[in-house]
Design a protein around this motif. Structure first.
Motif, short mmCIF file in Angstrom:
data_model
loop_
_atom_site.label_atom_id
_atom_site.label_comp_id
_atom_site.label_asym_id
_atom_site.label_seq_id
_atom_site.Cartn_x
_atom_site.Cartn_y
_atom_site.Cartn_z
N LEU A 1 43.05 -14.80 -12.23
CA LEU A 1 42.30 -14.45 -13.45
C LEU A 1 43.15 -14.68 -14.71
O LEU A 1 42.62 -15.02 -15.77
CB LEU A 1 41.84 -12.99 -13.40
N VAL A 2 44.46 -14.50 -14.59
CA VAL A 2 45.34 -14.69 -15.75
C VAL A 2 45.60 -16.18 -16.00
O VAL A 2 45.48 -16.67 -17.13
CB VAL A 2 46.70 -13.96 -15.55
N LEU A 3 45.94 -16.89 -14.92
CA LEU A 3 46.43 -18.26 -15.10
C LEU A 3 45.33 -19.30 -15.26
O LEU A 3 45.59 -20.41 -15.72
CB LEU A 3 47.31 -18.65 -13.90
N GLY A 4 44.12 -18.96 -14.88
CA GLY A 4 43.06 -19.93 -15.02
C GLY A 4 42.83 -20.66 -13.73
O GLY A 4 43.44 -20.35 -12.70
N ASP A 5 41.94 -21.68 -13.81
CA ASP A 5 41.53 -22.36 -12.59
C ASP A 5 41.11 -21.29 -11.57
O ASP A 5 41.63 -21.22 -10.47
CB ASP A 5 42.69 -23.21 -12.05
N VAL A 6 40.18 -20.44 -12.03
CA VAL A 6 39.85 -19.22 -11.28
C VAL A 6 39.36 -19.54 -9.87
O VAL A 6 38.44 -20.35 -9.69
CB VAL A 6 38.78 -18.38 -12.02
N ASP A 7 40.02 -18.90 -8.91
CA ASP A 7 39.62 -19.03 -7.51
C ASP A 7 38.82 -17.78 -7.15
O ASP A 7 39.39 -16.71 -6.93
CB ASP A 7 40.89 -19.16 -6.66
N TRP A 8 37.50 -17.94 -7.13
CA TRP A 8 36.65 -16.76 -6.92
C TRP A 8 36.83 -16.17 -5.52
O TRP A 8 36.60 -14.98 -5.32
CB TRP A 8 35.18 -17.08 -7.19
N GLY A 9 37.25 -17.02 -4.60
CA GLY A 9 37.53 -16.50 -3.25
C GLY A 9 38.66 -15.48 -3.29
O GLY A 9 38.57 -14.41 -2.67
N SER A 10 39.71 -15.79 -4.07
CA SER A 10 40.85 -14.87 -4.19
C SER A 10 40.42 -13.59 -4.90
O SER A 10 40.85 -12.49 -4.52
CB SER A 10 41.98 -15.52 -5.00
N VAL A 11 39.60 -13.75 -5.93
CA VAL A 11 39.15 -12.57 -6.69
C VAL A 11 38.30 -11.67 -5.78
O VAL A 11 38.47 -10.45 -5.74
CB VAL A 11 38.35 -12.99 -7.94
N GLY A 12 37.40 -12.31 -5.05
CA GLY A 12 36.52 -11.54 -4.15
C GLY A 12 37.34 -10.81 -3.09
O GLY A 12 37.08 -9.64 -2.78
N LEU A 13 38.33 -11.52 -2.54
CA LEU A 13 39.18 -10.91 -1.51
C LEU A 13 39.95 -9.72 -2.09
O LEU A 13 40.10 -8.68 -1.45
CB LEU A 13 40.16 -11.97 -0.96
N ALA A 14 40.44 -9.89 -3.33
CA ALA A 14 41.18 -8.80 -3.99
C ALA A 14 40.29 -7.56 -4.12
O ALA A 14 40.71 -6.43 -3.82
CB ALA A 14 41.67 -9.25 -5.36
N PHE A 15 39.06 -7.77 -4.56
CA PHE A 15 38.16 -6.62 -4.71
C PHE A 15 37.80 -6.01 -3.36
O PHE A 15 37.65 -4.80 -3.23
CB PHE A 15 36.88 -7.04 -5.48
N ALA A 16 37.66 -6.89 -2.35
CA ALA A 16 37.34 -6.36 -1.00
C ALA A 16 38.49 -5.50 -0.49
O ALA A 16 38.27 -4.41 0.08
CB ALA A 16 37.09 -7.53 -0.05
N VAL A 17 39.72 -5.96 -0.70
CA VAL A 17 40.89 -5.20 -0.23
C VAL A 17 41.00 -3.87 -0.96
O VAL A 17 41.15 -2.80 -0.34
CB VAL A 17 42.19 -6.03 -0.42
#
Lengths: 266, 251
Positions: B215-231
């Protein structure tokens, strides 16, 4: 008859290295509505453990207890609505002001913010803390903290007030103020369940009392009856004090050791 | 719910009145940010380091500092003070939900984390960091870091309820340091040595850090964001369950 506090065979055990420790061993209590009931005993006798069970702060291992007609084990929230509690350690938040603390307490008993503020003001007036009310509790003296603690226990006009050693550590003037408060509260019909180590306090305030030792009730009655009974049994020529009754009931006696009066097991 | 809100207000008032407990939670993570960027910033220049997506190394380090700040919550220490001072018993003797007793402090911790995270992101802009995912991404950063604050405060609160000891609770807080360093905190996971990569992959903090980082660096990987929220969501549910169980059996 509905008792303000009723306990039958009340027990509390704690796990220990070699089995378990039995802190309260089958206590029976019957406290009448509207009386000041004293609960006395030496250190470690089971006073505070009993109070903590009756006030829902400790689970009951065995036996039954009800307060204001509500079963402690089956309906703890029902009991909490009907009791006020001031324990040995004045349960106050030092970072809040007295007024904030009372307002919060009143809100936790279902009052709106406006109602709670009114209740806080009334309680501050009753315990003579109006001037200090907007100062943080950490700056209060021991006597002021104890009075605020009492006020905090009274915001919802409880039917039964539990006071666990309310005057321990207070100077004589503060102690007398607390006595006056207890009389005032009881005068409004609130039953008071009081534990204390000061026998003079019990003599002054209590209609009836029970003495607990080793987790069991060893004596119960009015202060006058207990003293008369001891005088009769021992064939004393003068009236004994409540101290004498206490020492006799708990199997202790006073003796002079190295010039000082010490309390020892008989 | 009313009881929870009343007690949350009290917990926030408590925090406002003890700035000495709050200020280090901002200062220390910023200190780590400055030191880490100072040590490794030249090794990873933004112009030629692919995983920085054109930003400076501070952008890569910011999530570590945000997580560190969110893990410095004081809820458990204040709870121990309540227990030792007898105020916790007064609250327990009131006819309020046992859940309110534990949830209120966690909610207050999330509010504190939102303020702290906002301040740290604002300060990081001075280091040339930009939130490449925009306002929406910034809000997700707040939500993710605030949720992590609740999880960690919940863990600390468990220690406080179990031990009722300030010293033990404070020691429990140190658990976060191994958790923080067993992550891809200096380089992406695929650049770690194999044993370190395995350790980082087993560490839930890794996934939250990677979510924040994308989210900070850009080129947002929604899979990573979703996994972060799931964890963080999963851990939050577990912590809340354990806290409620602990308070119900509190004797």
């Amino acid at each position: 008859m509905t008792w303000a506090v009723e306990a039958t065979g009340l027990r509390k055990t704690y796990p220990a290295k070699d089995g378990e420790v039995e802190a309260v061993r089958g206590v029976d209590l019957h406290v009448r509505t509207g009386e000041v009931f004293g609960f006395l005993g030496p250190n470690g006798a089971g006073k505070s453990t009993t109070v903590r069970m009756l006030t829902t702060l400790l689970t009951i291992t065995g036996g039954t207890a009800s307060v204001a007609g509500v079963d402690v084990a089956k309906d703890p929230d029902g009991v909490r609505r009907k009791i006020g509690v001031a324990l040995q350690e004045a349960g106050l938040d030092p970072r809040q002001t007295g007024r904030e603390l009372l307002t919060l307490q009143a809100r936790l008993f279902g009052n709106s913010t406006a109602e709670a503020k009114d209740i806080a003001q009334v309680q501050l007036e009753l315990v003579d803390l109006v001037e200090a009310g907007d100062h943080r509790v950490k700056g209060y003296s021991g006597g002021m903290k104890r009075r605020l603690d009492l006020a905090s226990a009274l915001v919802h006009e409880p039917e039964v007030l539990f006071l666990d050693e309310p005057t321990t550590g207070l100077d004589p003037a503060s102690r007398l103020t607390i006595w006056d408060e207890v009389r005032r509260i009881n005068g409004h019909g609130t039953t008071v369940f009081l534990t204390t180590q000061y026998l003079e306090e019990a003599d002054q305030l209590c209609d009836r009392l029970a003495i607990i030792d080793g987790g069991r009730i060893v004596l119960e009655g009015t202060p006058a009856d207990l003293k008369a009974d001891l005088r009769r049994r021992k064939g004393l020529t003068a009236d004994p004090t409540l101290d004498d009754v206490f020492l006799d009931a708990t199997g202790r006696t006073r003796t002079k050791v190295a010039g000082e009066v010490a309390e020892v097991q008989a | 719910m009313k009881d929870t809100l009343v007690l949350t207000q009290r917990a926030l008032r408590e925090a406002l009145r003890t700035p000495e407990a709050v200020i280090p939670t901002l200062f220390i993570p910023l200190f780590f940010l400055v030191v880490n960027v100072g040590q490794a910033g030249k090794i990873f220049p933004g112009s030629s380091t692919a995983f920085l997506h054109g930003q400076g190394y501070a952008g890569f380090q910011l999530p570590s500092s945000l997580l560190l700040g969110a893990s410095f919550g004081s809820a458990a220490m204040f709870l121990v003070e309540d227990i030792e001072g007898g105020y916790f018993d007064r609250l327990r003797a009131a006819p309020i939900s046992r859940i309110a007793l534990v949830l209120s402090r966690l909610l207050a911790e999330s509010v504190k984390a939102l303020v702290l995270t906002s301040a740290m992101v604002a300060i990081s802009l001075l280091f040339g960091v930009r939130i490449a995912s925009g306002i929406g991404g910034f809000l997700l950063i707040l939500l993710l870091n605030g949720s992590w604050a609740v999880v960690y405060a919940g863990f600390m609160q468990l220690i406080a309820l179990r031990t009722r000891s300030g010293a033990a609770t404070q020691s429990g807080g140190l658990v976060f340091f191994p958790l923080l360093f067993l992550t891809p905190s200096f380089v992406p996971r695929d650049m770690l040595t194999r044993p370190m990569e395995i350790a980082a992959s087993c560490n839930p903090v890794t996934y939250i850090m990677e979510g924040l980082r994308t989210l900070v660096l850009g080129d947002v990987d929604w899979g990573s964001v979703g996994l972060a929220f799931a964890v963080v969501g999963g851990l939050g549910v577990v912590m809340l369950f354990l806290n409620v169980r602990m308070i119900r059996s509190y004797d």
